[in-house]
Enzyme design. Sequence first.
Site, PDB file in Angstrom:
ATOM      1  N   SER A 157       0.862  -1.177   0.000  1.00 17.61           N
ATOM      2  CA  SER A 157       0.000   0.000   0.000  1.00 17.61           C
ATOM      3  C   SER A 157       0.900   1.229   0.000  1.00 17.61           C
ATOM      4  CB  SER A 157      -0.897  -0.025   1.245  1.00 17.61           C
ATOM      5  OG  SER A 157      -1.695   1.132   1.308  1.00 17.61           O
ATOM      6  N   LYS A 183      -1.063  -0.897  -4.403  1.00 24.17           N
ATOM      7  CA  LYS A 183      -2.277  -0.130  -4.068  1.00 24.17           C
ATOM      8  C   LYS A 183      -1.889   1.320  -3.843  1.00 24.17           C
ATOM      9  CE  LYS A 183      -4.818   0.058   0.203  1.00 24.17           C
ATOM     10  NZ  LYS A 183      -5.561  -0.719   1.220  1.00 24.17           N
ATOM     11  N   LEU A 184      -2.567   2.217  -4.559  1.00 22.61           N
ATOM     12  CA  LEU A 184      -2.319   3.645  -4.407  1.00 22.61           C
ATOM     13  C   LEU A 184      -3.413   4.264  -3.558  1.00 22.61           C
ATOM     14  CD1 LEU A 184      -1.470   4.633  -8.115  1.00 22.61           C
ATOM     15  CD2 LEU A 184       0.102   3.850  -6.302  1.00 22.61           C
ATOM     16  N   LYS A 185      -3.009   5.095  -2.616  1.00 21.54           N
ATOM     17  CA  LYS A 185      -3.981   5.868  -1.851  1.00 21.54           C
ATOM     18  C   LYS A 185      -4.388   7.072  -2.697  1.00 21.54           C
ATOM     19  CE  LYS A 185      -4.069   3.682   2.164  1.00 21.54           C
ATOM     20  NZ  LYS A 185      -5.339   3.191   2.759  1.00 21.54           N
ATOM     21  N   ASP A 210      -7.262   3.046  -3.177  1.00 21.80           N
ATOM     22  CA  ASP A 210      -7.994   3.084  -1.908  1.00 21.80           C
ATOM     23  C   ASP A 210      -8.223   4.533  -1.512  1.00 21.80           C
ATOM     24  OD1 ASP A 210      -9.058   2.733   0.611  1.00 21.80           O
ATOM     25  OD2 ASP A 210      -7.300   1.730   1.467  1.00 21.80           O
ATOM     26  N   ASN A 212     -10.255   5.529   1.266  1.00 21.60           N
ATOM     27  CA  ASN A 212     -10.567   5.731   2.688  1.00 21.60           C
ATOM     28  C   ASN A 212     -11.694   6.759   2.893  1.00 21.60           C
ATOM     29  OD1 ASN A 212      -7.260   4.977   3.066  1.00 21.60           O
ATOM     30  ND2 ASN A 212      -8.720   3.960   4.413  1.00 21.60           N
ATOM     31  N   GLU A 235     -11.244   0.808  -3.639  1.00 22.07           N
ATOM     32  CA  GLU A 235     -11.576   0.450  -2.258  1.00 22.07           C
ATOM     33  C   GLU A 235     -12.205   1.644  -1.523  1.00 22.07           C
ATOM     34  OE1 GLU A 235      -8.077  -1.092  -0.376  1.00 22.07           O
ATOM     35  OE2 GLU A 235      -8.894  -0.970   1.656  1.00 22.07           O
ATOM     36  N   ASP A 260     -13.931  -1.701   2.596  1.00 22.47           N
ATOM     37  CA  ASP A 260     -13.032  -1.860   3.738  1.00 22.47           C
ATOM     38  C   ASP A 260     -13.780  -1.377   4.990  1.00 22.47           C
ATOM     39  OD1 ASP A 260     -11.099  -1.491   5.730  1.00 22.47           O
ATOM     40  OD2 ASP A 260      -9.672  -0.413   4.485  1.00 22.47           O
ATOM     41  N   LYS A 284     -10.103  -7.217   7.240  1.00 20.12           N
ATOM     42  CA  LYS A 284      -9.134  -6.863   8.284  1.00 20.12           C
ATOM     43  C   LYS A 284      -9.640  -7.513   9.560  1.00 20.12           C
ATOM     44  CE  LYS A 284      -7.511  -2.480   6.493  1.00 20.12           C
ATOM     45  NZ  LYS A 284      -7.757  -1.024   6.504  1.00 20.12           N
ATOM     46  N   GLY A 312      -4.385  -4.406   5.760  1.00 19.90           N
ATOM     47  CA  GLY A 312      -3.279  -4.199   6.690  1.00 19.90           C
ATOM     48  C   GLY A 312      -3.501  -2.965   7.540  1.00 19.90           C
TER      49      GLY A 312
HETATM   50  C1  NPQ Z   1      -6.504   0.784   4.614  1.00 15.88           C
HETATM   51  N1  NPQ Z   1      -4.210   0.397   5.532  1.00 15.88           N
HETATM   52  O1  NPQ Z   1      -6.517  -0.172   3.902  1.00 15.88           O
HETATM   53  C2  NPQ Z   1      -5.498   0.956   5.733  1.00 15.88           C
HETATM   54  C3  NPQ Z   1      -5.632   2.229   6.381  1.00 15.88           C
HETATM   55  C4  NPQ Z   1      -4.658   2.657   7.361  1.00 15.88           C
HETATM   56  C5  NPQ Z   1      -2.130  -0.439   4.670  1.00 15.88           C
HETATM   57  O2  NPQ Z   1      -3.492   1.029   3.490  1.00 15.88           O
HETATM   58  C6  NPQ Z   1      -1.886   3.727  11.355  1.00 15.88           C
HETATM   59  C7  NPQ Z   1      -2.689   2.673  11.687  1.00 15.88           C
HETATM   60  C8  NPQ Z   1      -1.972   4.244  10.111  1.00 15.88           C
HETATM   61  C9  NPQ Z   1      -3.585   2.136  10.785  1.00 15.88           C
HETATM   62  C10 NPQ Z   1      -2.925   4.221   7.900  1.00 15.88           C
HETATM   63  C11 NPQ Z   1      -3.337   0.414   4.498  1.00 15.88           C
HETATM   64  C12 NPQ Z   1      -2.851   3.712   9.192  1.00 15.88           C
HETATM   65  C13 NPQ Z   1      -3.672   2.659   9.533  1.00 15.88           C
HETATM   66  C14 NPQ Z   1      -3.830   3.687   7.015  1.00 15.88           C
HETATM   67  C15 NPQ Z   1      -4.568   2.148   8.618  1.00 15.88           C
HETATM   68  O3  NPQ Z   1      -7.390   1.606   4.479  1.00 15.88           O
HETATM   69 MG    MG Z   2      -8.572   0.607   2.984  1.00 15.98          MG
END
Ligand code: NPQ
Ligand code: MG
Length: 390
Positions: A157, A183-185, A210, A212, A235, A260, A284, A312
């Site tokens: 990620s 995976k790109l945010k 993703d 969020n 996502e 998610d 998760k 993750g």
């Molecule tokens: C997700 N994780 O899929 C999360 C979001 C995420 C690996 O992209 C600290 C603790 C910082 C939990 C940043 C990935 C975080 C976190 C992002 C979870 O949306």
């Molecule tokens: Mg996510």
Amino acid sequence: MHQQYGGRDTVAAMHTAPSDLLITPELFEIRRMKMPLVRPFRTSFGTETVREVMIVRVVTDRGEGWAECSIESDPLYLSEFLDAADHVFSDHLAPRLFAHGPMRAEDVAGTLEPVKGHRMAKAALEMALLDVQLRAQGISFQQYIGGTRASIPVGVSVGMTDTVDELVDNVAGYVTDGYTRVKLKIEPGFDIEPVRRVREANPDVLLQVDANTAYSTADIEHLAQLDAFGLLLIEQPFGEDDLVGHAELARRNSTPVCLDEAIRCLDHVRSALALGAAHIINIKPARVGGYLAAVAVHDHCQALGVPVWCGGMLETGIGRAANLALASLPGFTLPGDISASKRYWTRDITAPFEMVDGHITVPTGPGFGVEVDVDFVESITFERRELTAG
Ligand code: NPQ
Ligand code: MG
């Protein structure tokens, strides 16, 4: 079909005989630590440079176990956050487990069910007791759930950056490392152009995005531009409760939709699938209330032919080990956000997980199969509390 999310019936029925080993928890030790990230991780909800980590050690009459509490320090990803977990452990969860007396790990979810929500906190206590139970029985978590693969392909990620050039460089590094999926945010203002540039530089890489929850249904037309890039999925673009909005997106755009934040229990999976709000589910374990519930979500999706992958939460080696075993179940058909330890940490609290040819080996030792470096843990702990009965 079992429809409850608590691990007990579902997992026992589909994977293992119920444990006949009874365990009495005597003490929960809660530790909070700070671990610097190798590079800042920027998502639509903030930038993390130091991960605050909470771990749990349980002492029982059958030995001790370890767990990771996969929660963010602030309530920006979901409503749960570490200070809240700390409180709910001592005032609501641990007392119920102490009062219950001898138990199996499969009993934890049911015992804690009167407490609403706080699934990520509950997940950590169940995980600690499951580690004890499996160690006492001499079996690995992978064996217990019936995981079938010895090593699994993993993804990475990638956080947002100030410039698109920087992002393209970061992705190039991860592709060179061997990650099988990127995976790109994304967020409004950092989406179409970054994805276009990364896709141009990596025509064949498995790519997904993703958000969020950073978008709304007003953005469906805008997000349709992503359909040109052959993405595996998008996502959680919309709010955690907007199943109908995600269903509309799934109807109108061609990029598959993955949820998610919306998936906090098996009921959410059932509702999302009934509404057509998801093609794919990110599992998760903490978010759905623990590893046993995660297996139940996997089983439900597998029976319906719905692909799942393991998300993750910037885990240490404790959570990473467990995620690897979970993701070795046959329904995890897409690479997860389970990177090598060094993607996040210069030094981990267990032996590091290394990636070879884009794969990481699933631990096979008893319990979750990792040993915690207690001296190192002690050196980075800033708060340590013991919870005992009475
Ligand atoms: C997700 N994780 O899929 C999360 C979001 C995420 C690996 O992209 C600290 C603790 C910082 C939990 C940043 C990935 C975080 C976190 C992002 C979870 O949306
Ligand atoms: Mg996510």
